[in-house]
Design a protein around this motif. Structure first.
Motif, PDB file in Angstrom:
ATOM      1  N   THR A  43       0.851  -1.065   0.067  1.00 33.17           N
ATOM      2  CA  THR A  43      -0.086   0.080   0.044  1.00 33.17           C
ATOM      3  C   THR A  43       0.832   1.183  -0.058  1.00 33.17           C
ATOM      4  N   ASP A  44       0.216   2.372   0.114  1.00 35.73           N
ATOM      5  CA  ASP A  44       0.847   3.786   0.115  1.00 35.73           C
ATOM      6  C   ASP A  44       0.986   4.302   1.500  1.00 35.73           C
ATOM      7  N   ALA A  45       0.952   3.250   2.616  1.00 36.36           N
ATOM      8  CA  ALA A  45       0.600   3.887   3.781  1.00 36.36           C
ATOM      9  C   ALA A  45       1.949   4.330   4.074  1.00 36.36           C
ATOM     10  N   ILE A  46       3.081   4.053   3.749  1.00 32.35           N
ATOM     11  CA  ILE A  46       4.333   4.587   4.260  1.00 32.35           C
ATOM     12  C   ILE A  46       4.733   5.795   3.520  1.00 32.35           C
ATOM     13  N   PRO A  47       4.576   5.937   2.296  1.00 28.09           N
ATOM     14  CA  PRO A  47       4.607   7.289   1.713  1.00 28.09           C
ATOM     15  C   PRO A  47       3.658   8.210   2.050  1.00 28.09           C
ATOM     16  N   PRO A  52      12.631  16.024   1.027  1.00 30.14           N
ATOM     17  CA  PRO A  52      12.337  15.797  -0.259  1.00 30.14           C
ATOM     18  C   PRO A  52      11.016  14.719  -0.240  1.00 30.14           C
ATOM     19  N   PRO A  53      10.083  14.818  -0.697  1.00 28.51           N
ATOM     20  CA  PRO A  53       9.052  13.959  -0.847  1.00 28.51           C
ATOM     21  C   PRO A  53       9.466  12.559  -0.916  1.00 28.51           C
ATOM     22  N   PHE A  54       8.800  11.487  -0.153  1.00 29.02           N
ATOM     23  CA  PHE A  54       9.014  10.217  -0.143  1.00 29.02           C
ATOM     24  C   PHE A  54       8.885   9.705  -1.549  1.00 29.02           C
ATOM     25  N   SER A  55       7.885   9.662  -2.006  1.00 26.56           N
ATOM     26  CA  SER A  55       7.535   9.166  -3.231  1.00 26.56           C
ATOM     27  C   SER A  55       8.446   9.789  -4.186  1.00 26.56           C
ATOM     28  N   HIS A  56       8.505  10.866  -4.532  1.00 27.48           N
ATOM     29  CA  HIS A  56       9.741  11.306  -5.223  1.00 27.48           C
ATOM     30  C   HIS A  56      10.806  10.853  -5.389  1.00 27.48           C
ATOM     31  N   LEU A  57      11.536  10.647  -4.126  1.00 27.24           N
ATOM     32  CA  LEU A  57      12.760   9.819  -4.083  1.00 27.24           C
ATOM     33  C   LEU A  57      12.701   8.501  -4.218  1.00 27.24           C
ATOM     34  N   ALA A  58      11.568   8.043  -4.111  1.00 26.37           N
ATOM     35  CA  ALA A  58      11.478   6.347  -4.502  1.00 26.37           C
ATOM     36  C   ALA A  58      11.405   6.097  -6.031  1.00 26.37           C
ATOM     37  N   LEU A  59      11.012   7.225  -6.824  1.00 30.12           N
ATOM     38  CA  LEU A  59      11.017   7.284  -8.146  1.00 30.12           C
ATOM     39  C   LEU A  59      12.541   7.521  -8.673  1.00 30.12           C
ATOM     40  N   LEU A  60      13.017   8.830  -8.148  1.00 26.82           N
ATOM     41  CA  LEU A  60      14.307   9.081  -8.594  1.00 26.82           C
ATOM     42  C   LEU A  60      15.367   7.847  -8.248  1.00 26.82           C
ATOM     43  N   LEU A  61      15.250   7.197  -7.039  1.00 25.81           N
ATOM     44  CA  LEU A  61      16.174   6.168  -6.893  1.00 25.81           C
ATOM     45  C   LEU A  61      16.190   5.099  -8.028  1.00 25.81           C
ATOM     46  N   GLN A  62      15.243   4.880  -8.679  1.00 29.02           N
ATOM     47  CA  GLN A  62      14.990   3.954  -9.759  1.00 29.02           C
ATOM     48  C   GLN A  62      15.276   4.294 -11.153  1.00 29.02           C
ATOM     49  N   VAL A  63      15.550   5.610 -10.980  1.00 28.74           N
ATOM     50  CA  VAL A  63      16.034   6.303 -12.633  1.00 28.74           C
ATOM     51  C   VAL A  63      17.477   6.189 -12.600  1.00 28.74           C
ATOM     52  N   PRO A  64      18.154   5.323 -13.555  1.00 28.39           N
ATOM     53  CA  PRO A  64      19.392   5.152 -13.837  1.00 28.39           C
ATOM     54  C   PRO A  64      20.313   6.701 -13.845  1.00 28.39           C
ATOM     55  N   GLY A  65      21.471   6.778 -13.259  1.00 32.84           N
ATOM     56  CA  GLY A  65      22.486   7.789 -13.720  1.00 32.84           C
ATOM     57  C   GLY A  65      21.814   9.350 -12.811  1.00 32.84           C
ATOM     58  N   VAL A  66      20.801   9.081 -12.001  1.00 29.43           N
ATOM     59  CA  VAL A  66      20.559  10.289 -11.393  1.00 29.43           C
ATOM     60  C   VAL A  66      21.676  10.626 -10.180  1.00 29.43           C
ATOM     61  N   TRP A 110      12.018   0.329   1.266  1.00 24.40           N
ATOM     62  CA  TRP A 110      10.491   0.372   0.908  1.00 24.40           C
ATOM     63  C   TRP A 110      10.333  -0.463  -0.258  1.00 24.40           C
ATOM     64  N   LEU A 111      10.998   0.203  -1.301  1.00 24.16           N
ATOM     65  CA  LEU A 111      11.045  -0.514  -2.691  1.00 24.16           C
ATOM     66  C   LEU A 111      11.197  -2.144  -2.729  1.00 24.16           C
ATOM     67  N   ALA A 112      12.150  -2.690  -1.827  1.00 26.56           N
ATOM     68  CA  ALA A 112      12.441  -3.951  -1.828  1.00 26.56           C
ATOM     69  C   ALA A 112      11.594  -4.736  -0.911  1.00 26.56           C
ATOM     70  N   THR A 113      10.494  -4.122  -0.061  1.00 25.40           N
ATOM     71  CA  THR A 113       9.778  -4.942   0.584  1.00 25.40           C
ATOM     72  C   THR A 113       8.469  -4.527   0.636  1.00 25.40           C
ATOM     73  N   TYR A 114       7.806  -3.546   1.333  1.00 31.66           N
ATOM     74  CA  TYR A 114       6.456  -3.357   1.175  1.00 31.66           C
ATOM     75  C   TYR A 114       5.900  -2.859   0.023  1.00 31.66           C
ATOM     76  N   ALA A 115       6.607  -1.944  -0.875  1.00 34.43           N
ATOM     77  CA  ALA A 115       6.082  -1.225  -2.016  1.00 34.43           C
ATOM     78  C   ALA A 115       5.229  -2.121  -3.113  1.00 34.43           C
ATOM     79  N   PRO A 116       3.889  -1.166  -3.353  1.00 36.16           N
ATOM     80  CA  PRO A 116       3.045  -2.138  -4.275  1.00 36.16           C
ATOM     81  C   PRO A 116       3.651  -2.083  -5.475  1.00 36.16           C
TER      82      PRO A 116
END
Ligand SMILES: [Zn+2]
Ligand SMILES: [Zn+2]
Length: 534
Positions: free
Chosen positions: A321-325, A375-389, A421-427
């Motif tokens: 779920t999005d409970a953590i974000p 920095p917003p958590f969801s934004h970071l969670a996306l940035l972390l998945q974009v290569p080369g950032v 979060w991405l490795a565990t609970y993230a939808p």
């Protein structure tokens, strides 16, 4: 008014706040609500200028019992033996099972900013003789104790039952003995094979003076004795103990009638329920405190527990779920409001006090802490998945100036949490792979309305608007409206063009995580006729 301040406002004079726990295994995160509530009360009392002591008791003369059996660390061999006398189940050098698990929760408390003025160990208190007067009083008034059990809780104890648990001098068990026949100095005891289902006594018997650590009080009496011994004025307790006729009522009556002292103020608190499939399965990640704190940093975990009033149950279901974000967003909103910025939505009463209570450091400068760039958590969670950032560079660009040292730690802490979060609970929808190399095949299926919307968006974004999630989200809505397309289909078009799938995270934030030139170029390519099937 913030609930802890309401309590503090009713009180005068020095206060002693107490809690205690049986050190019988890994801590479930739900059981941290009590310690956090205690800590927040102590801070509120001190903020009002009342001299306050926070005590935390470790009930380590409690036996390894059925409760401990629920954890994988229990051992058949030691069932019924006080936890202080059971060896460390792991190989890391603690003096006992109790010390091992107490160390775990003391460390967890410290990580959450909870620092009791004193930890006391019942295995050390009994041998000093400090509990002896209470044991004596309980034995002298055993009839009254039995009557209280009957009246308050409808619990029947047989005639002659004595409120004391002798530690068997032969086998060392405390859970298996039955005492009777108090003669003013000693009791008769028997160590019974079948007194309890979870441990077998050794069948020995004899007479013993139940003082100086040779015996302990049953839990309800021990609790009331602690209140007397330490002058406890406030002890909140969990709802499971605070039911009518329950454990707390029994101890309150024992305090008043047997030990002749008014019990401390209670502030019953509800459960923190952690939901989720993975968490309840035996295979997966549990709700153990040390697992949750990897994904939810202390400040957000404290907020989760202090924001609702203690008598409100908290349902927290982070799995899939999005409970953590959402928890991070709420924490950021309350910080922003505390820093004097305008925020959307309703705020809790005295939101600055709620924010202060969520901070790990009670002495932190509220304005400095609230104004820090988060920095917003969801934004970071996306940035972390974009290569080369270049994460730090990117966040500094968004802030518009270099991060302070405190902000750099926030970024570090949140990045760690977002990765976990991405490795565990993230939808699933939060996990993305941006197709940087070429337009995904799914983009071939876009219809003309969707292409018009993407083209309009490309034009809008080539004018260099502010490159943040909210602005880009608004731009997507505008482009959809211009193409007379429902917004949902515009989002689907973006997911197809960038991820090659039909759904994804919030589209504005997805685009904001990517370089502007790439976004405009990709939108144009996806809008263009060149990908239409021949
Ligand atoms: Zn250990
Ligand atoms: Zn025995």
């Amino acid at each position: 008014m913030f609930w802890a301040d309401e309590l503090a406002a009713r009180l005068t004079g020095p206060q002693v706040v107490n809690d205690s726990k049986t050190p019988s295994g890994t801590i479930h995160v739900g059981s941290l609500r009590g310690p956090v509530i205690l800590d927040v009360i102590v801070r509120a009392l001190r903020a009002r200028g009342l001299p306050t002591t926070l005590l935390y008791g470790i009930d380590d003369l409690d036996p390894m019992d059925a409760q401990a059996l629920l954890t994988p660390d229990a051992s058949e061999r030691w069932m019924g033996v006080p936890l202080a006398h059971v060896p460390d189940p792991s190989d890391d050098g603690h003096a006992s099972y109790a010390r091992h698990f107490a160390a775990l929760f003391i460390e967890t408390f410290a990580g959450l900013g909870i620092h009791p003025d004193r930890y006391y160990w019942m295995s050390e208190i009994y041998p000093t003789g400090q509990v002896d007067p209470f044991i004596r009083a309980a034995l002298e008034r055993a009839e009254l104790v039995r009557e209280i059990y009957r009246r308050v809780s409808r619990v029947e104890r047989p005639d002659g039952w004595l409120p004391v648990h002798v530690i068997c001098p032969t086998c060392g068990r405390v859970g298996t003995t039955l005492a009777r026949d108090w003669d003013g100095e000693t009791v008769a005891y028997e160590c019974l094979p079948d007194l309890v289902a979870w441990a077998r006594g050794c069948s020995s018997n004899g007479r013993i003076a139940p003082f100086g650590g040779a015996a302990k009080l049953p839990w309800n009496l021990e609790w009331a004795a602690q209140w007397n011994l330490f002058g406890v004025t406030i002890e909140p307790c969990g709802k499971d103990l605070a039911t009518a006729g329950g454990s707390r009522d029994r101890s309150d009556a024992i305090a008043r009638e047997v030990f002749e002292r008014e019990p401390p103020i209670n502030l019953p608190y509800e459960f923190l329920n952690i939901g989720g499939r993975k968490m309840s399965s035996s295979r997966g990640r549990g709700a153990a405190a040390h697992e949750i704190v990897e994904v939810v940093p202390p400040e957000q975990l404290r907020l989760l527990m202090v924001r609702p009033r203690p008598n409100h149950a908290i349902e927290f279901d982070p799995d899939g779920t999005d409970a953590i974000p959402r928890l991070f967003d709420e924490s950021d909103r309350i910080a922003a409001a505390t820093a004097g910025r305008e925020v959307k939505g309703e705020l809790p009463p005295d939101h600055d006090r709620v924010f202060a209570a969520s901070l790990v450091d009670p002495a932190a400068d509220l304005v400095v802490a609230a104004s820090a760039y988060r920095p917003p958590f969801s934004h970071l969670a996306l940035l972390l998945q974009v290569p080369g950032v270049d994460l730090r560079g990117r966040i500094e660009a968004e802030k518009g100036e270099p991060l302070t040292e405190a902000e750099a730690s926030i970024l570090e802490e949140r990045s760690r949490a977002a990765r976990a979060w991405l490795a565990t609970y993230a939808p699933e929808r939060a996990r993305i792979e941006v197709r940087r190399d070429a337009l995904p095949p799914a983009a071939a299926d876009l219809d003309p309305d969707q292409r018009r919307a993407l083209a309009a968006l490309a034009t809008a974004l080539s004018a260099a608007p502010p490159w943040d999630g909210e602005s880009l989200q608004a731009a997507i809505f505008d482009a959809a409206r211009a193409a007379e397309l429902p917004a949902g289909r515009a989002f689907a078009a973006i997911y197809a063009a960038f991820l090659g799938q039909l759904s994804g995270p919030r589209a504005g934030w997805l685009l904001a995580s990517l370089p502007a030139e790439f976004v405009v170029e990709r939108l144009r390519a996806a809008a263009g006729a060149d990908t239409l099937p021949a």
